[in-house]
Design a protein around this motif. Sequence first.
Motif, PDB file in Angstrom:
ATOM      1  N   GLN A  83       0.830  -1.523  -0.191  1.00 47.60           N
ATOM      2  CA  GLN A  83       0.500   0.165  -0.098  1.00 47.60           C
ATOM      3  C   GLN A  83       0.971   1.250  -0.039  1.00 47.60           C
ATOM      4  OE1 GLN A  83      -2.814  -0.911   3.888  1.00 47.60           O
ATOM      5  NE2 GLN A  83      -3.842  -1.881   2.662  1.00 47.60           N
ATOM      6  N   GLU A  84       1.946   0.774   0.630  1.00 52.75           N
ATOM      7  CA  GLU A  84       3.290   2.184   0.578  1.00 52.75           C
ATOM      8  C   GLU A  84       3.686   2.601  -0.461  1.00 52.75           C
ATOM      9  OE1 GLU A  84       4.937   2.062   4.506  1.00 52.75           O
ATOM     10  OE2 GLU A  84       3.738   2.158   5.640  1.00 52.75           O
ATOM     11  N   GLN A  85       3.970   1.129  -1.257  1.00 47.18           N
ATOM     12  CA  GLN A  85       5.049   1.273  -2.397  1.00 47.18           C
ATOM     13  C   GLN A  85       4.509   2.331  -3.291  1.00 47.18           C
ATOM     14  OE1 GLN A  85       6.007  -2.315  -4.256  1.00 47.18           O
ATOM     15  NE2 GLN A  85       7.511  -0.707  -4.824  1.00 47.18           N
ATOM     16  N   PRO A  86       3.035   2.570  -3.986  1.00 45.60           N
ATOM     17  CA  PRO A  86       2.756   3.736  -4.932  1.00 45.60           C
ATOM     18  C   PRO A  86       2.914   4.553  -4.293  1.00 45.60           C
ATOM     19  CG  PRO A  86       1.265   2.069  -4.840  1.00 45.60           C
ATOM     20  CD  PRO A  86       2.082   1.435  -3.536  1.00 45.60           C
ATOM     21  N   GLN A  87       2.568   5.180  -2.710  1.00 43.38           N
ATOM     22  CA  GLN A  87       2.521   6.349  -2.685  1.00 43.38           C
ATOM     23  C   GLN A  87       4.582   6.823  -2.552  1.00 43.38           C
ATOM     24  OE1 GLN A  87       0.889   6.894   1.715  1.00 43.38           O
ATOM     25  NE2 GLN A  87       1.770   8.953   1.549  1.00 43.38           N
ATOM     26  N   LYS A  88       4.685   5.844  -2.468  1.00 40.56           N
ATOM     27  CA  LYS A  88       6.201   7.061  -2.728  1.00 40.56           C
ATOM     28  C   LYS A  88       6.862   6.410  -4.010  1.00 40.56           C
ATOM     29  CE  LYS A  88       8.429   3.914   1.584  1.00 40.56           C
ATOM     30  NZ  LYS A  88       9.101   3.050   2.424  1.00 40.56           N
ATOM     31  N   ILE A  89       5.904   5.719  -5.032  1.00 43.19           N
ATOM     32  CA  ILE A  89       6.781   6.254  -6.347  1.00 43.19           C
ATOM     33  C   ILE A  89       5.771   6.943  -6.589  1.00 43.19           C
ATOM     34  CG2 ILE A  89       6.250   5.432  -8.710  1.00 43.19           C
ATOM     35  CD1 ILE A  89       6.322   2.400  -7.495  1.00 43.19           C
ATOM     36  N   SER A  90       4.763   7.504  -5.911  1.00 45.31           N
ATOM     37  CA  SER A  90       3.989   8.423  -6.445  1.00 45.31           C
ATOM     38  C   SER A  90       4.957  10.462  -5.851  1.00 45.31           C
ATOM     39  CB  SER A  90       3.260   8.935  -6.012  1.00 45.31           C
ATOM     40  OG  SER A  90       2.052  10.787  -6.989  1.00 45.31           O
ATOM     41  N   GLU A  91       5.295  10.003  -4.527  1.00 42.92           N
ATOM     42  CA  GLU A  91       6.137  11.245  -4.173  1.00 42.92           C
ATOM     43  C   GLU A  91       7.464  11.569  -4.719  1.00 42.92           C
ATOM     44  OE1 GLU A  91       7.240  10.285   0.061  1.00 42.92           O
ATOM     45  OE2 GLU A  91       4.858  10.643   0.393  1.00 42.92           O
ATOM     46  N   THR A  92       7.986  10.239  -5.283  1.00 43.61           N
ATOM     47  CA  THR A  92       9.517  10.547  -6.788  1.00 43.61           C
ATOM     48  C   THR A  92       8.660  10.573  -7.638  1.00 43.61           C
ATOM     49  OG1 THR A  92      10.095   8.064  -4.719  1.00 43.61           O
ATOM     50  CG2 THR A  92      11.146   9.001  -7.416  1.00 43.61           C
ATOM     51  N   ASP A  93       7.937  10.570  -7.595  1.00 44.49           N
ATOM     52  CA  ASP A  93       7.424  11.157  -9.901  1.00 44.49           C
ATOM     53  C   ASP A  93       7.506  12.852  -9.548  1.00 44.49           C
ATOM     54  OD1 ASP A  93       7.535   8.372 -10.564  1.00 44.49           O
ATOM     55  OD2 ASP A  93       5.196   8.391 -10.236  1.00 44.49           O
ATOM     56  N   ASN A  94       6.888  12.965  -8.083  1.00 46.28           N
ATOM     57  CA  ASN A  94       6.358  14.418  -7.792  1.00 46.28           C
ATOM     58  C   ASN A  94       7.668  15.637  -7.660  1.00 46.28           C
ATOM     59  OD1 ASN A  94       3.602  14.544  -8.164  1.00 46.28           O
ATOM     60  ND2 ASN A  94       3.556  14.097  -6.207  1.00 46.28           N
ATOM     61  N   GLU A  95       8.572  15.035  -7.147  1.00 44.47           N
ATOM     62  CA  GLU A  95       9.890  15.386  -6.946  1.00 44.47           C
ATOM     63  C   GLU A  95      11.049  15.411  -7.697  1.00 44.47           C
ATOM     64  OE1 GLU A  95      12.199  13.020  -4.218  1.00 44.47           O
ATOM     65  OE2 GLU A  95      10.253  13.330  -2.269  1.00 44.47           O
ATOM     66  N   GLN A  96      10.650  14.498  -8.959  1.00 41.99           N
ATOM     67  CA  GLN A  96      11.834  14.286  -9.957  1.00 41.99           C
ATOM     68  C   GLN A  96      10.875  15.503 -10.683  1.00 41.99           C
ATOM     69  OE1 GLN A  96      14.380  13.190 -10.860  1.00 41.99           O
ATOM     70  NE2 GLN A  96      14.431  12.036  -8.413  1.00 41.99           N
ATOM     71  N   ALA A  97       9.606  15.386 -11.099  1.00 41.23           N
ATOM     72  CA  ALA A  97       9.347  16.522 -12.320  1.00 41.23           C
ATOM     73  C   ALA A  97       9.288  17.780 -11.934  1.00 41.23           C
ATOM     74  CB  ALA A  97       7.049  16.246 -12.010  1.00 41.23           C
ATOM     75  N   LEU A  98       9.327  18.285  -9.937  1.00 39.78           N
ATOM     76  CA  LEU A  98       9.714  19.871  -9.902  1.00 39.78           C
ATOM     77  C   LEU A  98      11.415  19.597  -9.726  1.00 39.78           C
ATOM     78  CD1 LEU A  98       9.478  21.755  -7.935  1.00 39.78           C
ATOM     79  CD2 LEU A  98       9.646  20.818  -5.578  1.00 39.78           C
ATOM     80  N   LYS A  99      12.256  19.093  -9.730  1.00 44.03           N
ATOM     81  CA  LYS A  99      14.283  19.307 -10.230  1.00 44.03           C
ATOM     82  C   LYS A  99      13.739  19.349 -11.439  1.00 44.03           C
ATOM     83  CE  LYS A  99      15.337  16.095  -6.169  1.00 44.03           C
ATOM     84  NZ  LYS A  99      15.952  15.023  -6.115  1.00 44.03           N
ATOM     85  N   ALA A 100      12.690  18.786 -12.688  1.00 46.76           N
ATOM     86  CA  ALA A 100      13.090  19.010 -13.971  1.00 46.76           C
ATOM     87  C   ALA A 100      11.997  20.174 -14.351  1.00 46.76           C
ATOM     88  CB  ALA A 100      12.929  17.872 -14.860  1.00 46.76           C
ATOM     89  N   THR A 101      11.967  20.572 -13.542  1.00 40.33           N
ATOM     90  CA  THR A 101      10.768  21.697 -13.984  1.00 40.33           C
ATOM     91  C   THR A 101      11.931  23.162 -13.639  1.00 40.33           C
ATOM     92  OG1 THR A 101       8.642  21.253 -13.951  1.00 40.33           O
ATOM     93  CG2 THR A 101       9.021  23.374 -13.295  1.00 40.33           C
ATOM     94  N   LEU A 102      12.801  22.641 -12.370  1.00 38.47           N
ATOM     95  CA  LEU A 102      13.339  23.664 -11.717  1.00 38.47           C
ATOM     96  C   LEU A 102      15.034  23.581 -13.051  1.00 38.47           C
ATOM     97  CD1 LEU A 102      14.611  25.731  -9.369  1.00 38.47           C
ATOM     98  CD2 LEU A 102      15.152  24.114  -8.430  1.00 38.47           C
ATOM     99  N   ALA A 103      14.992  22.791 -13.570  1.00 36.06           N
ATOM    100  CA  ALA A 103      16.338  22.441 -14.343  1.00 36.06           C
ATOM    101  C   ALA A 103      16.169  23.589 -15.401  1.00 36.06           C
ATOM    102  CB  ALA A 103      16.929  21.214 -13.936  1.00 36.06           C
ATOM    103  N   ASN A 104      14.658  22.872 -16.164  1.00 34.54           N
ATOM    104  CA  ASN A 104      14.091  23.814 -16.974  1.00 34.54           C
ATOM    105  C   ASN A 104      14.336  25.167 -17.247  1.00 34.54           C
ATOM    106  OD1 ASN A 104      14.286  21.401 -18.623  1.00 34.54           O
ATOM    107  ND2 ASN A 104      11.751  20.853 -18.340  1.00 34.54           N
TER     108      ASN A 104
END
Length: 122
Positions: A83-104
């Motif tokens: 149950q926690e794994q999808p939430q962790k993946i979602s949080e990781t995806d959000n972090e990666q998207a934020l990092k990519a946006t900031l880098a861009n």
Amino acid sequence: MADKINSIEDLEQLKAAAATQGASIPNYNEWSQILNDLEEAGVQSTGSFSGDKALRDEIQRTVEQYIEQARLEQTQKQQQMQQEQPQKISETDNEQALKATLANATSSTIMADYMKYYHMLM
């Protein structure tokens, strides 16, 4: 005949004494196994076949309950992790998207500044 049989040695002595008189001990093999089981568990014999058998059965039930409880806890942990794994993946995806946006945004700003200075120099 002995009052109490507290060990395998006592049981074997009783068997030998019974054999000299032409008799045998009922349930000898089963009682011997029960005494072995109790000895392995570190539990003292009650001194009687029925008491030892009841004691061994109680120990077996306790061990089975412990094993079942451990299985249940393991199953619950696995379900919780699933149950926690999808939430962790979602949080990781959000972090990666934020990092990519900031880098861009950063690289876009740097490129815009570079082009501005380049045109000023020309």
